[in-house]
Design an enzyme around this catalytic site. Sequence first.
Site, PDB file in Angstrom:
ATOM      1  N   HIS A 148       2.794  15.978  44.003  1.00 49.52           N
ATOM      2  CA  HIS A 148       3.969  16.618  43.404  1.00 49.52           C
ATOM      3  C   HIS A 148       5.286  16.211  44.052  1.00 49.52           C
ATOM      4  O   HIS A 148       6.348  16.574  43.548  1.00 49.52           O
ATOM      5  CB  HIS A 148       3.836  18.139  43.439  1.00 49.52           C
ATOM      6  CG  HIS A 148       4.094  18.725  44.798  1.00 49.52           C
ATOM      7  ND1 HIS A 148       3.211  18.611  45.834  1.00 49.52           N
ATOM      8  CD2 HIS A 148       5.161  19.398  45.291  1.00 49.52           C
ATOM      9  CE1 HIS A 148       3.706  19.204  46.905  1.00 49.52           C
ATOM     10  NE2 HIS A 148       4.893  19.690  46.609  1.00 49.52           N
TER      11      HIS A 148
HETATM   12  C1  UD1 Z   1       9.068  23.117  45.262  1.00 48.67           C
HETATM   13  C2  UD1 Z   1       9.543  22.862  46.693  1.00 48.67           C
HETATM   14  C3  UD1 Z   1       8.521  22.011  47.417  1.00 48.67           C
HETATM   15  C4  UD1 Z   1       7.130  22.597  47.315  1.00 48.67           C
HETATM   16  C5  UD1 Z   1       6.785  22.798  45.862  1.00 48.67           C
HETATM   17  C6  UD1 Z   1       5.413  23.365  45.668  1.00 48.67           C
HETATM   18  C7  UD1 Z   1      11.986  22.668  47.014  1.00 48.67           C
HETATM   19  C8  UD1 Z   1      13.057  21.712  47.323  1.00 48.67           C
HETATM   20  N1  UD1 Z   1      10.786  22.114  46.707  1.00 48.67           N
HETATM   21  O1  UD1 Z   1       9.049  21.868  44.590  1.00 48.67           O
HETATM   22  O2  UD1 Z   1       8.875  21.923  48.787  1.00 48.67           O
HETATM   23  O3  UD1 Z   1       6.196  21.725  47.926  1.00 48.67           O
HETATM   24  O4  UD1 Z   1       7.769  23.682  45.301  1.00 48.67           O
HETATM   25  O5  UD1 Z   1       5.144  23.563  44.326  1.00 48.67           O
HETATM   26  O6  UD1 Z   1      12.191  23.850  47.067  1.00 48.67           O
HETATM   27  N2  UD1 Z   1       8.350  24.270  37.151  1.00 48.67           N
HETATM   28  C9  UD1 Z   1       7.602  24.941  36.220  1.00 48.67           C
HETATM   29  N3  UD1 Z   1       7.211  26.223  36.498  1.00 48.67           N
HETATM   30  C10 UD1 Z   1       7.520  26.848  37.654  1.00 48.67           C
HETATM   31  C11 UD1 Z   1       8.304  26.142  38.599  1.00 48.67           C
HETATM   32  C12 UD1 Z   1       8.685  24.852  38.333  1.00 48.67           C
HETATM   33  O7  UD1 Z   1       7.300  24.427  35.164  1.00 48.67           O
HETATM   34  O8  UD1 Z   1       7.119  28.011  37.853  1.00 48.67           O
HETATM   35  C13 UD1 Z   1       8.751  22.876  36.869  1.00 48.67           C
HETATM   36  C14 UD1 Z   1      10.142  22.780  36.317  1.00 48.67           C
HETATM   37  O9  UD1 Z   1      10.156  21.780  35.374  1.00 48.67           O
HETATM   38  C15 UD1 Z   1      10.977  22.368  37.503  1.00 48.67           C
HETATM   39  C16 UD1 Z   1       9.981  21.533  38.305  1.00 48.67           C
HETATM   40  O10 UD1 Z   1       8.716  22.123  38.073  1.00 48.67           O
HETATM   41  O11 UD1 Z   1      12.105  21.677  37.160  1.00 48.67           O
HETATM   42  C17 UD1 Z   1      10.284  21.510  39.770  1.00 48.67           C
HETATM   43  O12 UD1 Z   1      10.376  22.838  40.301  1.00 48.67           O
HETATM   44  P1  UD1 Z   1      11.229  23.108  41.640  1.00 48.67           P
HETATM   45  O13 UD1 Z   1      11.096  24.521  42.037  1.00 48.67           O
HETATM   46  O14 UD1 Z   1      12.589  22.530  41.487  1.00 48.67           O
HETATM   47  O15 UD1 Z   1      10.550  22.181  42.726  1.00 48.67           O
HETATM   48  P2  UD1 Z   1       9.031  21.790  42.993  1.00 48.67           P
HETATM   49  O16 UD1 Z   1       8.833  20.372  42.643  1.00 48.67           O
HETATM   50  O17 UD1 Z   1       8.078  22.799  42.437  1.00 48.67           O
END
Ligand code: UD1
Length: 368
Positions: free
Chosen positions: A203
């Site tokens: 991820h």
């Molecule tokens: C975040 C953390 C990362 C952690 C990871 C675990 C930061 C900078 N990154 O990354 O350190 O390892 O979580 O999962 O805080 N999305 C969904 N549903 C959700 C949440 C996210 O669909 O409930 C999708 C969205 O399209 C979003 C993308 O995942 O844009 C990324 O989510 P985000 O919270 O920005 O960062 P992660 O990649 O999950």
Amino acid sequence: TDILCVVGARPNFMKIAPVMAALAGAGIRAKLVHTGQHYDAAMNGRFFTDLGIPHPDINLEVGSASHALQTAEIMRRFEPVLEQEQPAAILVVGDVNSTIACALVAAKRGVAVIHVEAGLRSHDRSMPEEINRVLTDQISDLLFITEKDAHKNLAREGIAAARVHFVGNVMIDTLHHNLPRAVPVAMTLGEVLPEGYGVLTLHRPSNVDDADILGNLLETVAMIAADLPIVFPLHPRTRASIDRLGLAAWLDRPGIKVLPPQGYLEMLGLMKDARIVLTDSGGIQEETTALGVPCLTLRHNTERPITVDEGTNTIVGTERKRILGAVEELLNGGGKAGRIPEFWDGRAAVRIAAILLHWLDARNHAVA
Ligand code: UD1
């Protein structure tokens, strides 16, 4: 409220569960704020149920956005909560955007910051979490570290040793507590894999956002899966990338078993009986070390060097030859046995609560 605890994203949830329990056990009045950084049932809700985390007292419901917007929105919504609750301190865990955002708000308002899982460094500033780690530690009053050598990283950055406490790993508290409840693999997969299997998670933006890098990784995994079935729970970011970059065909190859994001107890069951785990996650490097399962980390560095020095982890990068070589060695019985790092014993949160009780006492005396 004595301590306002903050969580936001999936890797925070397993860290806060034992902390909330230990604070309650020590008679410390704690409340839980959820920033809403992760919000899907699969990434969020079920962890609270599975791990018995109290329902958040406050949910800021920020959701997904660019780093700047997400961080800013958390700050904007957290400030009035801090004003309202007037805690003695806030407690943040790990290294996600919610961690730095709330720590920064508190520090600017003169509220003490407690950082659980402090001092880890990948020394790679292109990694968003590394920025979050360095900055959060700089503005923390109490820093709880999971591995002893982390104090060297903090000393180098000018953080006073008196603020740093080596307590062990709260995520491993959660693992110990829940291992008996791990969901059997056959139940998660709906089938039995008699020859065993590997588990893959991906991820990190550095691995999944670029077509060449992700394509190469998926092709490499398809080669491994021809010999050893690979179970692949797909993070939403990775799922979106695969679709956007037109790489979905790689998921259709023989031996690749794609799953939606798994719950904690399912993931524990999958890891515990795996022959190998391939990952770019931070937490999984530690969980595999605690379980004694070989881990190949698909990154060029780790902020958790103890998993390599003492545990079962090997950093293999993202280059195909190196990954395939390491997998072959492991499947032929090679690889290291590993040992359990100091204080990864299920009691880290209890140590934290004892220190915080003392700290709150001293503070109340000073105020009175
Ligand atoms: C975040 C953390 C990362 C952690 C990871 C675990 C930061 C900078 N990154 O990354 O350190 O390892 O979580 O999962 O805080 N999305 C969904 N549903 C959700 C949440 C996210 O669909 O409930 C999708 C969205 O399209 C979003 C993308 O995942 O844009 C990324 O989510 P985000 O919270 O920005 O960062 P992660 O990649 O999950």
